[in-house]
Structure formats: C-alpha cells, structure tokens
Scaffold this motif. Structure first.
Motif, PDB file in Angstrom:
ATOM      1  N   VAL A 390      14.860 -10.771   3.501  1.00 57.70           N
ATOM      2  CA  VAL A 390      14.691  -9.323   3.359  1.00 57.70           C
ATOM      3  C   VAL A 390      13.663  -9.002   2.285  1.00 57.70           C
ATOM      4  CG1 VAL A 390      15.853  -7.200   2.604  1.00 57.70           C
ATOM      5  CG2 VAL A 390      16.984  -8.736   4.212  1.00 57.70           C
ATOM      6  N   MET A 391      13.749  -9.698   1.153  1.00 56.90           N
ATOM      7  CA  MET A 391      12.789  -9.448   0.068  1.00 56.90           C
ATOM      8  C   MET A 391      11.370  -9.815   0.485  1.00 56.90           C
ATOM      9  SD  MET A 391      14.606  -8.011  -2.100  1.00 56.90           S
ATOM     10  CE  MET A 391      13.310  -7.845  -3.345  1.00 56.90           C
ATOM     11  N   TYR A 392      11.241 -10.846   1.291  1.00 54.74           N
ATOM     12  CA  TYR A 392       9.916 -11.214   1.804  1.00 54.74           C
ATOM     13  C   TYR A 392       9.340 -10.085   2.658  1.00 54.74           C
ATOM     14  CZ  TYR A 392       6.430 -13.269   4.894  1.00 54.74           C
ATOM     15  OH  TYR A 392       5.285 -13.500   5.621  1.00 54.74           O
ATOM     16  N   HIS A 393      10.174  -9.545   3.537  1.00 54.55           N
ATOM     17  CA  HIS A 393       9.697  -8.465   4.398  1.00 54.55           C
ATOM     18  C   HIS A 393       9.408  -7.201   3.591  1.00 54.55           C
ATOM     19  CE1 HIS A 393       9.992 -10.492   8.210  1.00 54.55           C
ATOM     20  NE2 HIS A 393      11.227 -10.887   7.940  1.00 54.55           N
ATOM     21  N   TYR A 394      10.201  -6.980   2.543  1.00 56.44           N
ATOM     22  CA  TYR A 394       9.898  -5.854   1.665  1.00 56.44           C
ATOM     23  C   TYR A 394       8.512  -5.997   1.052  1.00 56.44           C
ATOM     24  CZ  TYR A 394      14.484  -3.550   1.580  1.00 56.44           C
ATOM     25  OH  TYR A 394      15.607  -2.852   1.911  1.00 56.44           O
ATOM     26  N   SER A 395       8.182  -7.214   0.616  1.00 50.68           N
ATOM     27  CA  SER A 395       6.863  -7.436   0.017  1.00 50.68           C
ATOM     28  C   SER A 395       5.754  -7.222   1.035  1.00 50.68           C
ATOM     29  CB  SER A 395       6.786  -8.857  -0.569  1.00 50.68           C
ATOM     30  OG  SER A 395       6.798  -9.835   0.462  1.00 50.68           O
ATOM     31  N   ILE A 397       5.987  -5.186   3.640  1.00 57.76           N
ATOM     32  CA  ILE A 397       5.926  -3.741   3.879  1.00 57.76           C
ATOM     33  C   ILE A 397       5.146  -3.044   2.769  1.00 57.76           C
ATOM     34  CG2 ILE A 397       7.340  -1.639   3.954  1.00 57.76           C
ATOM     35  CD1 ILE A 397       9.473  -3.326   5.395  1.00 57.76           C
ATOM     36  N   ALA A 398       5.408  -3.480   1.509  1.00 55.64           N
ATOM     37  CA  ALA A 398       4.693  -2.875   0.381  1.00 55.64           C
ATOM     38  C   ALA A 398       3.184  -3.082   0.511  1.00 55.64           C
ATOM     39  CB  ALA A 398       5.194  -3.473  -0.932  1.00 55.64           C
ATOM     40  N   SER A 399       2.799  -4.286   0.943  1.00 53.52           N
ATOM     41  CA  SER A 399       1.378  -4.587   1.127  1.00 53.52           C
ATOM     42  C   SER A 399       0.771  -3.723   2.235  1.00 53.52           C
ATOM     43  CB  SER A 399       1.205  -6.073   1.455  1.00 53.52           C
ATOM     44  OG  SER A 399      -0.150  -6.386   1.708  1.00 53.52           O
ATOM     45  N   LEU A 400       1.500  -3.556   3.331  1.00 53.99           N
ATOM     46  CA  LEU A 400       1.029  -2.728   4.450  1.00 53.99           C
ATOM     47  C   LEU A 400       0.932  -1.256   4.050  1.00 53.99           C
ATOM     48  CD1 LEU A 400       3.045  -4.349   7.382  1.00 53.99           C
ATOM     49  CD2 LEU A 400       0.562  -4.449   7.055  1.00 53.99           C
ATOM     50  N   GLU A 401       1.909  -0.797   3.273  1.00 52.70           N
ATOM     51  CA  GLU A 401       1.871   0.595   2.820  1.00 52.70           C
ATOM     52  C   GLU A 401       0.653   0.862   1.938  1.00 52.70           C
ATOM     53  OE1 GLU A 401       3.575   3.159   3.573  1.00 52.70           O
ATOM     54  OE2 GLU A 401       5.292   2.368   4.651  1.00 52.70           O
ATOM     55  N   THR A 402       0.335  -0.103   1.063  1.00 52.12           N
ATOM     56  CA  THR A 402      -0.847   0.050   0.198  1.00 52.12           C
ATOM     57  C   THR A 402      -2.124   0.098   1.018  1.00 52.12           C
ATOM     58  OG1 THR A 402       0.291  -1.146  -1.577  1.00 52.12           O
ATOM     59  CG2 THR A 402      -2.110  -0.982  -1.713  1.00 52.12           C
ATOM     60  N   LYS A 403      -2.202  -0.773   2.007  1.00 50.95           N
ATOM     61  CA  LYS A 403      -3.379  -0.804   2.877  1.00 50.95           C
ATOM     62  C   LYS A 403      -3.495   0.502   3.669  1.00 50.95           C
ATOM     63  CE  LYS A 403      -5.449  -3.425   6.689  1.00 50.95           C
ATOM     64  NZ  LYS A 403      -5.254  -4.549   7.652  1.00 50.95           N
ATOM     65  N   ARG A 404      -2.373   0.989   4.143  1.00 48.31           N
ATOM     66  CA  ARG A 404      -2.389   2.215   4.942  1.00 48.31           C
ATOM     67  C   ARG A 404      -2.784   3.426   4.086  1.00 48.31           C
ATOM     68  NH1 ARG A 404       2.573   3.740   8.958  1.00 48.31           N
ATOM     69  NH2 ARG A 404       3.749   3.832   7.009  1.00 48.31           N
ATOM     70  N   LEU A 405      -2.311   3.440   2.825  1.00 49.75           N
ATOM     71  CA  LEU A 405      -2.685   4.522   1.921  1.00 49.75           C
ATOM     72  C   LEU A 405      -4.188   4.560   1.689  1.00 49.75           C
ATOM     73  CD1 LEU A 405      -2.005   6.785  -0.061  1.00 49.75           C
ATOM     74  CD2 LEU A 405      -1.512   5.034  -1.788  1.00 49.75           C
ATOM     75  N   LYS A 406      -4.759   3.370   1.527  1.00 50.08           N
ATOM     76  CA  LYS A 406      -6.221   3.320   1.323  1.00 50.08           C
ATOM     77  C   LYS A 406      -6.964   3.862   2.534  1.00 50.08           C
ATOM     78  CE  LYS A 406      -6.249  -0.567  -1.935  1.00 50.08           C
ATOM     79  NZ  LYS A 406      -6.665  -1.979  -2.152  1.00 50.08           N
ATOM     80  N   GLU A 407      -6.488   3.516   3.728  1.00 50.03           N
ATOM     81  CA  GLU A 407      -7.157   3.994   4.946  1.00 50.03           C
ATOM     82  C   GLU A 407      -7.007   5.509   5.095  1.00 50.03           C
ATOM     83  OE1 GLU A 407      -5.557   1.748   8.162  1.00 50.03           O
ATOM     84  OE2 GLU A 407      -6.550  -0.131   7.574  1.00 50.03           O
ATOM     85  N   VAL A 408      -5.852   6.036   4.737  1.00 48.52           N
ATOM     86  CA  VAL A 408      -5.641   7.489   4.782  1.00 48.52           C
ATOM     87  C   VAL A 408      -6.574   8.194   3.800  1.00 48.52           C
ATOM     88  CG1 VAL A 408      -3.991   9.328   4.216  1.00 48.52           C
ATOM     89  CG2 VAL A 408      -3.264   7.385   5.604  1.00 48.52           C
ATOM     90  N   VAL A 409      -6.696   7.653   2.595  1.00 47.97           N
ATOM     91  CA  VAL A 409      -7.578   8.231   1.574  1.00 47.97           C
ATOM     92  C   VAL A 409      -9.022   8.230   2.060  1.00 47.97           C
ATOM     93  CG1 VAL A 409      -8.542   7.867  -0.734  1.00 47.97           C
ATOM     94  CG2 VAL A 409      -6.060   7.711  -0.367  1.00 47.97           C
ATOM     95  N   ASN A 410      -9.448   7.110   2.664  1.00 49.14           N
ATOM     96  CA  ASN A 410     -10.821   7.022   3.178  1.00 49.14           C
ATOM     97  C   ASN A 410     -11.072   8.043   4.283  1.00 49.14           C
ATOM     98  OD1 ASN A 410     -11.510   4.941   1.438  1.00 49.14           O
ATOM     99  ND2 ASN A 410     -10.907   3.335   2.898  1.00 49.14           N
TER     100      ASN A 410
END
Length: 452
Positions: A390-395, A397-410
């Motif tokens: 579960v903790m692995y998948h959380y990590s 998800i956190a990485s994907l969320e950061t990437k998605r935020l950058k794409e939204v900002v762009n």
C-alpha cells in the motif's frame, strides 16, 4: 475405558458433598441470604448469574440456563452436573474427583482393573527410578550441566522439572542416550516417559545438520522420544503405555493446572524449555504441545483443568499464523476462547523472557496486554502483510499527482485573460481534486520565473 461405579456409591458421595464447597474450588462465591452466587463458568458472565441453593444442594445459571435442560451441555443441577461441565469429563471421572475431594476411598476394583493399575503403578515406579538415575548422570557430567546453566537454567529449575542426562540402560528410553532428558508427566505429576534433547545449541545443530545433509548423511534430530512397542512384542499387552504419544499430553500441566483453574486461562507454547522459562518468570499457567500441533486430546485436558481462555504464543511468521488459526479452530470447537499473542520472527518464549524481570509480574502483564482475539489478529496480519505494498502505491500516486499538477499548470499558464485563467484554475481544482491555492501558486511562480 472409564470405570463403572454403582448408584449406591454415586449417591453416597452426592449426599456427603456440599455443592457450594465444590463449586468454590473453581469460582468465587458470595453469600446472598440463604443462597450463594458467582460468575457462571459456562458462559462469558460479567454479572454474577450462577445461583447455588444451599438447601437443595443444587445450582442454576439464570443467564445461560446451566443446570437445567435449557442448556446444551450442563443439564443436571447437582454436583455431578457441575463437575462434568467444568471438567469436561464423564461420570466416572466426576465420581473419582469428588471421592478424592471428600477423602473417600473408591470401591474395590475387579481383578482386571486391579491388574491394570498394578502395571501402571509399576511403570510409574520404573520411570521414577530411571529419573533418579538420569539426575545422577547429569550431576556427574560437567558438560551437560554446564550446557543447562549456560542456557539460563538454575539448579532449582533442574530439580523442579527433574531434568537429567540419558543413557541406554532401559530399552524403553534408549533414545535418551547422551542427551538432556526431559521427563514427561501426566496431569497428576506421574512420570510416564522421557524425551532426549541433543547436547548442542540450536545454531550449532543447524550448521551440523546442513553439513550432514550436504554429505547425504542422516541428520541429528533435536529431540528423540521413546519408541513405542510393536503389537507383536511380547511386552506389548503388559505395558501400560505400549503406544505412547505426546499428542495426548501437555508438558507442564501437572504444575500449571492449579494456576489455570485459578485464572481460567492457559498459555499454549510449543517447547519444553519455553514452559520451564515462562514458569520461572512467573507465567505459571503455561503448557507446551511438545513440538506437535495442538490436538483435540490436549484441548480436552485444558478443558478439564478449567480453561475458559487460551493464549496461543506462536511465531509471527506465516507458519505461526497458520498454526494459530488451526489452534483457534480446535479450541473454539470445545468452547475455549482463543487469544493470540504473535511473537516476532526469530523470537521464542525463551528469548522473550530475557527482556523482563523475574521478580515482578511484568511478563504476565505484557502477555495480557499483547494478546488479542482471533479476528483482531487476522485484521492485524492482513494490515502488516499488505502495508508495504500500500505504501508503495501511495508513493506512486504521489509521483503521478505531482506530474499531473505540472501538466495542469503548463496548460493554464499561457492563458492571458485573468478572468479565464481564474475560471480554468477552479475547473481544474474540481476536476482533478487538487487544491485551488496549490494550482494558483504554481501558476504564479511559473509566470514570475518566465517573466524574469
């Protein structure tokens, strides 16, 4: 087969007995008027619901119905009904218990029973003589004695548990030769057999057996028991225990049963030394299955000793988990509540004891605090087994969320109209479940950076 007693003797004992005194051997009773009350041992009673009528010499539970036909097992309200229920025994065993309690001699046996008891008494004497010899062997073998002292056993432990050093003088006990000897007792404290442990620390034995295995040689068993007689052996019919099996006994029960009866709780471990060490540290309601899986015969012994709750102490690994589930199922089938105290991998009860003080009750308190019901144990096991994944998948998800935020900002940063930009930031926040201030801040930072 249980012995038969006629109704005259059975009725004689019942008339002589005070049922309140008998029941007081198992639970605490309080006087209320002419009667007495206490917590019923036949269900999880929190308010005294068992009533003892001192005039009729009977008992009845107003909650579960014990002592009447409304109860599934304890249907008789007299002293025998109570004893059969609390000891999980048959009528003959209840009669024998009551006769012993009252100090009344049992009737004379028939010739066949007399011969059987003579053989058994002779065997007990033979075992006692062998035990004395084994004890003498130990006292005269410095290596064996030093081994036990190094393992943390004192002379008091050695004397109390009648430990010794084996030899091959007896055919029955030839497997104890050159081994530390553990006498095996029945629930009355009679020695009925012996087990021999190899004189090697566990790590040395493991290394030695690995080498022997590589050389295709027989490995050295850690424990060796008495070899049972074959049915064609001329001594078979004259031997009280021709096919002796450890699975029908619990190591340490002869010393633990009074504490089990007092606290209504037993602790189940696997090995001989585990029991000795636990008793030494004040956990005197511990018994061992002696390396075998918990059996129905052993659970019956626990029930007869007054066990309502059994704490299972197994390793915290997969094998220990599976064993605990199996043990719990057998215990529940006989009406004993199982609690689990899972030990960490590479920790056994012996090593657990070393973390506590012998002169206080800290180990008992620790065991009580760490023991959990079977269903809670299952949930904790599921949590521990899946938490890493579960903790692995959380990590991830956190990485994907950061990437998605950058794409939204762009995607929003190049909008020039401030009102449109505000609208799209709010839409992105709702659509992607992102914090509005986080998106806005990132866009402002990006604008400042591009502007500079």
């Amino acid at each position: 087969m249980s012995r038969f007693y006629d109704n005259a003797f059975k009725n004689q004992l019942r008339e002589q007995s005070d049922i309140s005194l008998v029941i007081s051997q198992f639970i605490s009773l309080q006087r209320v008027g002419n009667n007495m009350t206490g917590l019923c041992p036949f269900h999880q009673d929190t308010h005294p619901s068992l009533q003892v009528n001192t005039q009729t010499n009977t008992f009845y539970c107003h909650s579960c119905g014990a002592g009447s036909r409304n109860h599934s097992a304890v249907q008789s309200s007299d002293v025998y009904g109570f004893l059969k229920g609390i000891l999980n025994c048959d009528m003959a065993q209840a009669i024998e218990w009551l006769a012993s309690f009252l100090g009344v001699s049992l009737p004379a046996e028939d010739p066949q029973e007399q011969q059987k008891n003579i053989l058994k008494n002779q065997w007990h004497l033979h075992c006692n003589q062998a035990s004395l010899r084994f004890s003498n062997n130990l006292m005269n073998n410095k290596e064996a004695l030093d081994y036990l002292l190094y393992r943390g056993f004192t002379m008091n432990d050695i004397i109390l548990w009648k430990l010794g050093y084996g030899d091959a003088q007896d055919y029955d006990f030839r497997n104890t030769k050159d081994r530390i000897v553990f006498p095996l007792f029945d629930s009355y404290g009679n020695i009925i057999s012996f087990t021999g442990r190899v004189l090697m620390p566990d790590d040395v034995l493991k290394e030695t057996n690995q080498k022997l295995n590589e050389e295709s040689k027989p490995i050295i068993p850690k424990y060796l028991d008495r070899i049972g007689l074959k049915k064609d052996d001329p001594n078979y019919t004259m031997h009280p225990y021709p096919e002796f099996q450890k699975r029908n006994y619990l190591y340490g029960l002869h010393l633990a049963k009074e504490y089990i009866r007092r606290y209504r709780t037993a602790i189940i471990v696997e090995g001989w030394t585990d029991v000795i060490k636990l008793h030494k540290y004040g956990v005197q309601h511990a018994v061992a299955t002696m390396g075998v899986a918990l059996t129905e015969a052993q659970v019956t012994l626990l029930k007869q000793s007054g066990t309502n709750t059994a704490i299972i102490m197994r390793d915290g690994d997969t094998a220990g988990y599976e064993a605990a589930l199996r043990d719990s199922k057998i215990l529940m089938a006989q009406g004993i509540e199982p609690l689990i105290m899972a030990l960490a991998p590479n920790v056994d009860p012996c090593s657990l004891c070393d973390s506590f003080n012998m002169i206080d009750d800290s180990l008992n308190k620790f065991i009580d605090r760490k023991s959990v019901p079977i269903h809670q144990y299952k949930l904790k096991k599921i949590h521990s087994d899946t938490q890493e994944e579960v903790m692995y998948h959380y990590s991830q998800i956190a990485s994907l969320e950061t990437k998605r935020l950058k794409e939204v900002v762009n995607a929003i940063s190049d909008i020039s109209d401030p009102i449109d930009k505000e609208i799209y930031i709010r839409q992105a926040s709702e659509l992607f479940k992102m914090n509005y201030d986080a998106i806005s801040s990132q866009i402002q930072n990006k604008g400042s950076y591009n502007h500079s």
